[in-house]
Design a protein around this motif. Structure first.
Motif, PDB file in Angstrom:
ATOM      1  N   ILE A   1      13.305  -3.574 -12.482  1.00 58.76           N
ATOM      2  CA  ILE A   1      14.399  -2.919 -13.197  1.00 58.76           C
ATOM      3  C   ILE A   1      15.634  -3.824 -13.211  1.00 58.76           C
ATOM      4  O   ILE A   1      16.300  -3.979 -14.235  1.00 58.76           O
ATOM      5  N   GLY A   2      15.930  -4.456 -12.078  1.00 53.90           N
ATOM      6  CA  GLY A   2      17.054  -5.377 -12.018  1.00 53.90           C
ATOM      7  C   GLY A   2      16.851  -6.584 -12.914  1.00 53.90           C
ATOM      8  O   GLY A   2      17.794  -7.047 -13.584  1.00 53.90           O
ATOM      9  N   ARG A   3      15.627  -7.098 -12.947  1.00 51.33           N
ATOM     10  CA  ARG A   3      15.330  -8.246 -13.809  1.00 51.33           C
ATOM     11  C   ARG A   3      15.541  -7.891 -15.278  1.00 51.33           C
ATOM     12  O   ARG A   3      16.120  -8.656 -16.049  1.00 51.33           O
ATOM     13  N   ASN A   4      15.074  -6.693 -15.672  1.00 55.10           N
ATOM     14  CA  ASN A   4      15.248  -6.269 -17.062  1.00 55.10           C
ATOM     15  C   ASN A   4      16.720  -6.014 -17.395  1.00 55.10           C
ATOM     16  O   ASN A   4      17.164  -6.283 -18.520  1.00 55.10           O
ATOM     17  N   ALA A   5      17.480  -5.481 -16.433  1.00 53.54           N
ATOM     18  CA  ALA A   5      18.908  -5.258 -16.664  1.00 53.54           C
ATOM     19  C   ALA A   5      19.621  -6.589 -16.928  1.00 53.54           C
ATOM     20  O   ALA A   5      20.453  -6.689 -17.838  1.00 53.54           O
ATOM     21  N   ARG A   6      19.282  -7.607 -16.163  1.00 49.55           N
ATOM     22  CA  ARG A   6      19.895  -8.921 -16.372  1.00 49.55           C
ATOM     23  C   ARG A   6      19.457  -9.531 -17.702  1.00 49.55           C
ATOM     24  O   ARG A   6      20.238 -10.220 -18.372  1.00 49.55           O
ATOM     25  N   HIS A   7      18.199  -9.269 -18.087  1.00 54.18           N
ATOM     26  CA  HIS A   7      17.690  -9.765 -19.368  1.00 54.18           C
ATOM     27  C   HIS A   7      18.463  -9.135 -20.531  1.00 54.18           C
ATOM     28  O   HIS A   7      18.864  -9.822 -21.481  1.00 54.18           O
ATOM     29  N   VAL A   8      18.704  -7.832 -20.448  1.00 52.12           N
ATOM     30  CA  VAL A   8      19.469  -7.143 -21.489  1.00 52.12           C
ATOM     31  C   VAL A   8      20.882  -7.710 -21.575  1.00 52.12           C
ATOM     32  O   VAL A   8      21.413  -7.953 -22.670  1.00 52.12           O
ATOM     33  N   ALA A   9      21.497  -7.945 -20.416  1.00 52.97           N
ATOM     34  CA  ALA A   9      22.858  -8.479 -20.392  1.00 52.97           C
ATOM     35  C   ALA A   9      22.926  -9.853 -21.066  1.00 52.97           C
ATOM     36  O   ALA A   9      23.826 -10.124 -21.871  1.00 52.97           O
ATOM     37  N   ARG A  10      21.962 -10.715 -20.755  1.00 59.14           N
ATOM     38  CA  ARG A  10      21.943 -12.048 -21.367  1.00 59.14           C
ATOM     39  C   ARG A  10      21.685 -11.963 -22.867  1.00 59.14           C
ATOM     40  O   ARG A  10      22.274 -12.716 -23.664  1.00 59.14           O
ATOM     41  N   LEU A  11      20.806 -11.046 -23.264  1.00 57.72           N
ATOM     42  CA  LEU A  11      20.475 -10.888 -24.686  1.00 57.72           C
ATOM     43  C   LEU A  11      21.690 -10.438 -25.494  1.00 57.72           C
ATOM     44  O   LEU A  11      22.002 -10.998 -26.554  1.00 57.72           O
ATOM     45  N   LEU A  12      22.404  -9.446 -24.985  1.00 56.31           N
ATOM     46  CA  LEU A  12      23.593  -8.950 -25.690  1.00 56.31           C
ATOM     47  C   LEU A  12      24.704  -9.996 -25.684  1.00 56.31           C
ATOM     48  O   LEU A  12      25.446 -10.124 -26.669  1.00 56.31           O
ATOM     49  N   ASP A  13      24.813 -10.733 -24.601  1.00 55.37           N
ATOM     50  CA  ASP A  13      25.822 -11.787 -24.539  1.00 55.37           C
ATOM     51  C   ASP A  13      25.541 -12.870 -25.580  1.00 55.37           C
ATOM     52  O   ASP A  13      26.461 -13.400 -26.212  1.00 55.37           O
ATOM     53  N   LYS A  14      24.268 -13.181 -25.780  1.00 60.19           N
ATOM     54  CA  LYS A  14      23.882 -14.163 -26.800  1.00 60.19           C
ATOM     55  C   LYS A  14      24.205 -13.646 -28.204  1.00 60.19           C
ATOM     56  O   LYS A  14      24.657 -14.410 -29.077  1.00 60.19           O
ATOM     57  N   LEU A  15      24.008 -12.353 -28.430  1.00 60.88           N
ATOM     58  CA  LEU A  15      24.279 -11.770 -29.747  1.00 60.88           C
ATOM     59  C   LEU A  15      25.764 -11.779 -30.082  1.00 60.88           C
ATOM     60  O   LEU A  15      26.148 -11.744 -31.255  1.00 60.88           O
ATOM     61  N   ARG A  16      26.620 -11.849 -29.060  1.00 61.88           N
ATOM     62  CA  ARG A  16      28.064 -11.895 -29.321  1.00 61.88           C
ATOM     63  C   ARG A  16      28.464 -13.118 -30.129  1.00 61.88           C
ATOM     64  O   ARG A  16      29.490 -13.117 -30.820  1.00 61.88           O
TER      65      ARG A  16
END
Length: 444
Positions: free
Chosen positions: A47-62
């Motif tokens: 769950i923590g790994r996926n949370a960090r993945h989501v954070a990186r993905l959204l940061d890239k979309l910025r």
């Protein structure tokens, strides 16, 4: 007509790439979802790994634009972080607590109200893996759906069994016994089979006459089973599916074996017996490695005292129970002495497998239905040269909060590898633990 999909936190924690699963529609992520993901990012588990993945993905979309205004995705859709529409006025008279679930529901309801008042209203759909939030949404007239893109099979009833029963003319059965093989394209021209799939041939005229064969690696020839009916480390198969399991467990050309079945069908016992035979008697492998995920049934008992072996013992006790049966130990402590003397059996938690390379070993992963797709990939990529791995479990008995029978790691492996020459699968149907255990598995 384009749609608006409002995502619950559990969808992104289950599949960080979920935002790409909605084609050319608009994907809305409520701000409270970001707060929940932020609270999970320090977890050391999946769950923590996926949370960090989501954070990186959204940061890239910025980089492509402001997320609060919407960013166009490769799929043609738009992803947007919703900062408004957070009013709880429509919910407060029914649900008094301002929980995160209710805040997500409020965003979806307010978006729906806004769309209904527009000139070209779009459907608003709340996507969540939480059944209760879907029930709440339905009570307010809001459309709600489960996230299904992560499922390998839509329904568990369509799950690959690893065997099939066919009615055949008497001459086909006779030819199979005479030649010990059967060309599949000739006798079954309109059917396709998977490599290492088992076929139970039944005589159309005499139901008591039958035969069991295994499809070859090229899925073109049905062959007689080559493993004898002799006991394997004192264990003799009691039904057709157990015989099929033993056939795959003892064949070197099938390095990946998956077994599913209810409690008491013999998955762990058969795998351990086959492993011990090939390590101690046939010396095909150097070591037997047995591991299982640490997912508690019921409330977690917390930290345990002692060294690593003492901490693991309660979690691994089902493995030790089967080993005690195989070694026919009578007294407490006898099994520990045997295992210490042999030195070829290692019982581990899956926590310690990451980063390892495991060559020339017979590997058993128990309770694999509690693994995610990423975890099972991590395990299979650890398998070294000349090793064999067995994944087993009951997809209908899952303790993981974000997994079900259709999207867990074991189901994923079975469906993805069923057409591969290196893999074989069997579902064990009949319980052999006891009459009571079988009755409980069927009716409870």
């Amino acid at each position: 007509m384009n749609k608006i999909y409002v995502l619950d936190t559990n969808v992104l924690l289950q599949d960080p790439m979920a935002i790409y699963s909605f084609a050319e529609n608009e994907v809305v992520i409520p701000s409270v979802v970001l707060e929940e993901i932020d609270a999970k990012k320090r977890y050391t588990d999946e769950i923590g790994r996926n949370a960090r993945h989501v954070a990186r993905l959204l940061d890239k979309l910025r980089e492509a634009g402001r997320l609060d205004q919407g960013v166009v995705l490769e799929t043609g859709g738009v992803v947007r972080v919703e900062l408004n529409h957070s009013s709880m006025s429509r919910l407060q008279s029914h649900f008094h607590e301002m929980t995160n679930d209710n805040r997500i529901l409020a965003v979806a309801l307010n978006l729906q109200q806004e769309e209904d008042e527009s000139a070209a209203p779009r459907p608003v759909i709340l996507v969540s893996k939480d059944a209760l939030i879907r029930v709440k949404a339905d009570a307010f007239g809001l459309r709600a759906e489960d996230f299904l893109s992560d499922r390998v099979v839509r329904e568990y009833s369509s799950f690959y069994l690893g065997y099939e029963t066919l009615q055949v003319p008497p001459e086909v059965l006779k030819a199979f016994y005479t030649n010990r093989k059967l060309p599949l394209p000739i006798h079954f021209p309109n059917q396709t089979f998977c490599p290492h799939q088992f076929l139970i041939l039944k005589d159309q005229c005499n139901p008591s006459a039958s035969a069991i064969g295994k499809v070859d690696a090229d899925a073109r020839m049905l062959e007689m089973l080559i493993v004898s009916d002799e006991p394997v480390w004192g264990i003799k198969p009691r039904n057709a599916q157990q015989r099929m399991a033993i056939e795959m467990l003892l064949r070197e050309e099938i390095p990946l074996v998956t077994m599913t079945g209810k409690a008491g069908t013999g998955k762990t016992l058969l795998a351990l017996a086959a492993g011990l035979l090939q390590i101690e008697d046939l010396q095909k492998y150097k070591k037997l490695l047995v591991a299982r995920p640490i997912v508690p049934l019921g409330k977690d008992i917390g930290f345990l005292p002692g060294e690593k072996e003492e901490k693991l013992r309660p979690w691994m006790q089902p493995i030790y129970d089967n080993l005690e049966y195989l070694f026919n130990t009578k007294k407490t402590g006898d099994l520990d002495k045997i295992l210490a003397g042999m030195g070829s059996i290692q019982v581990e938690a899956l926590t310690y497998i990451r980063g390892r390379s495991i060559p020339e070993q017979f590997i058993i992963i128990d309770e694999a239905q509690n693994l995610t797709k990423h975890e099972v990939k991590t395990i299979l990529t650890r398998v070294g040269e000349a090793s064999k791995i067995v994944l087993m479990g009951d997809p209908e008995q899952i303790d993981h909060p974000y997994l079900d029978a259709s999207n867990n790691g074991l189901t994923y492996v079975v469906e993805m590898f069923k057409n591969q020459k290196l893999a074989g699968h069997i579902k064990l149907e009949k319980g052999e633990r006891s009459v009571l255990a079988q009755l409980a598995a069927d009716i409870l």
